[in-house]
Motif scaffolding. Sequence first.
Motif, PDB file in Angstrom:
ATOM      1  N   THR A   1      -1.563   1.188   2.026  1.00  0.00           N
ATOM      2  CA  THR A   1      -0.101   1.210   1.905  1.00  0.00           C
ATOM      3  C   THR A   1       0.490   1.199   3.313  1.00  0.00           C
ATOM      4  O   THR A   1      -0.136   1.664   4.276  1.00  0.00           O
ATOM      5  CB  THR A   1       0.412   2.456   1.156  1.00  0.00           C
ATOM      6  OG1 THR A   1      -0.016   3.617   1.865  1.00  0.00           O
ATOM      7  CG2 THR A   1      -0.095   2.513  -0.265  1.00  0.00           C
TER       8      THR A   1
ATOM      9  N   VAL B   1      -5.883   1.293  -5.147  1.00  0.00           N
ATOM     10  CA  VAL B   1      -5.048   1.187  -3.951  1.00  0.00           C
ATOM     11  C   VAL B   1      -5.940   1.345  -2.726  1.00  0.00           C
ATOM     12  O   VAL B   1      -6.615   2.361  -2.559  1.00  0.00           O
ATOM     13  CB  VAL B   1      -3.927   2.266  -3.944  1.00  0.00           C
ATOM     14  CG1 VAL B   1      -3.166   2.240  -2.631  1.00  0.00           C
ATOM     15  CG2 VAL B   1      -2.985   2.062  -5.120  1.00  0.00           C
TER      16      VAL B   1
ATOM     17  N   GLY C   1      -5.847  -1.323   4.415  1.00  0.00           N
ATOM     18  CA  GLY C   1      -6.775  -1.862   3.423  1.00  0.00           C
ATOM     19  C   GLY C   1      -8.095  -2.283   4.041  1.00  0.00           C
ATOM     20  O   GLY C   1      -9.173  -2.024   3.495  1.00  0.00           O
TER      21      GLY C   1
ATOM     22  N   ASP D   1      -7.391  -2.998  -8.995  1.00  0.00           N
ATOM     23  CA  ASP D   1      -6.522  -1.898  -9.427  1.00  0.00           C
ATOM     24  C   ASP D   1      -6.739  -0.592  -8.660  1.00  0.00           C
ATOM     25  O   ASP D   1      -6.261   0.458  -9.073  1.00  0.00           O
ATOM     26  CB  ASP D   1      -6.653  -1.641 -10.941  1.00  0.00           C
ATOM     27  CG  ASP D   1      -6.188  -2.853 -11.748  1.00  0.00           C
ATOM     28  OD1 ASP D   1      -5.226  -3.513 -11.317  1.00  0.00           O
ATOM     29  OD2 ASP D   1      -6.799  -3.145 -12.795  1.00  0.00           O
TER      30      ASP D   1
ATOM     31  N   THR E   1       1.965  -2.296  -0.734  1.00  0.00           N
ATOM     32  CA  THR E   1       0.708  -1.741  -1.240  1.00  0.00           C
ATOM     33  C   THR E   1      -0.271  -2.872  -1.531  1.00  0.00           C
ATOM     34  O   THR E   1       0.089  -3.847  -2.194  1.00  0.00           O
ATOM     35  CB  THR E   1       0.945  -0.942  -2.538  1.00  0.00           C
ATOM     36  OG1 THR E   1       1.926   0.066  -2.283  1.00  0.00           O
ATOM     37  CG2 THR E   1      -0.327  -0.300  -3.039  1.00  0.00           C
ATOM     38  N   TYR E   2      -1.486  -2.730  -1.024  1.00  0.00           N
ATOM     39  CA  TYR E   2      -2.573  -3.628  -1.383  1.00  0.00           C
ATOM     40  C   TYR E   2      -3.459  -2.910  -2.378  1.00  0.00           C
ATOM     41  O   TYR E   2      -3.825  -1.747  -2.179  1.00  0.00           O
ATOM     42  CB  TYR E   2      -3.422  -4.022  -0.167  1.00  0.00           C
ATOM     43  CG  TYR E   2      -2.956  -5.290   0.482  1.00  0.00           C
ATOM     44  CD1 TYR E   2      -3.223  -6.528  -0.105  1.00  0.00           C
ATOM     45  CD2 TYR E   2      -2.243  -5.266   1.664  1.00  0.00           C
ATOM     46  CE1 TYR E   2      -2.793  -7.705   0.482  1.00  0.00           C
ATOM     47  CE2 TYR E   2      -1.810  -6.441   2.258  1.00  0.00           C
ATOM     48  CZ  TYR E   2      -2.090  -7.654   1.654  1.00  0.00           C
ATOM     49  OH  TYR E   2      -1.663  -8.821   2.229  1.00  0.00           O
ATOM     50  N   THR E   3      -3.788  -3.604  -3.460  1.00  0.00           N
ATOM     51  CA  THR E   3      -4.747  -3.089  -4.428  1.00  0.00           C
ATOM     52  C   THR E   3      -5.891  -4.086  -4.537  1.00  0.00           C
ATOM     53  O   THR E   3      -5.712  -5.291  -4.350  1.00  0.00           O
ATOM     54  CB  THR E   3      -4.115  -2.878  -5.823  1.00  0.00           C
ATOM     55  OG1 THR E   3      -3.542  -4.103  -6.264  1.00  0.00           O
ATOM     56  CG2 THR E   3      -3.056  -1.791  -5.791  1.00  0.00           C
TER      57      THR E   3
ATOM     58  N   ALA F   1      -0.051  -2.261   5.551  1.00  0.00           N
ATOM     59  CA  ALA F   1      -0.882  -2.064   4.356  1.00  0.00           C
ATOM     60  C   ALA F   1      -2.206  -2.815   4.491  1.00  0.00           C
ATOM     61  O   ALA F   1      -3.258  -2.306   4.099  1.00  0.00           O
ATOM     62  CB  ALA F   1      -0.132  -2.518   3.107  1.00  0.00           C
TER      63      ALA F   1
END
Length: 172
Positions: free
Chosen positions: A143, A140, A160, A138, A133-135, A156
């Motif tokens: 994924t 997301v 993203g 905070d 998962t890349y955030t 991911a």
Amino acid sequence: MNSTTDPSSMADPVRDLNNYLQEVQVGTNLTPFLSFTNKQIGPNNQAVHIFTYTFRNIEIGTGRGASISQARRDAATQGLQYLRTASAEFLLDPVRDLNNYLQEIQKPTTLVPFLRFSSVQQGPNHQAVHVGTYTFRDVVIGTGEGISKGIARNAAATQGLQYLHTHGIPSG
């Protein structure tokens, strides 16, 4: 010489693998991302060679043989089959592309420090599925999952990058 014995008419999977990486339509020559290892087991007169190709640190083909050339050909054949069935996202480097995108659009401050990657492994080691998962601040943004952490990370990162192109930078 007839065509069945002419060496130039025989298949050369090592050449084919390198040519494929040069010709595949992703905008760049991918050959520099291909590497290999060769390991010899046993004494020279009874040696078994194990030749392994990796692409972007992911094993794509392994061959075993009494000679280095046989092991290399077998590994190249496997590697070529693997890459021919791989998606374009795998051939590219979406992690690099995601970071580069954030560096290119940064205005007064750098945005890369707000990007975070996390992963978890699901299932036993021999059947593991990695979920990455890349955030960003905070939120997301991507994924992905795969049989290795690297594949999950690439998937991911691809998602993203698509998120950022579609929705812009999250203000968080």
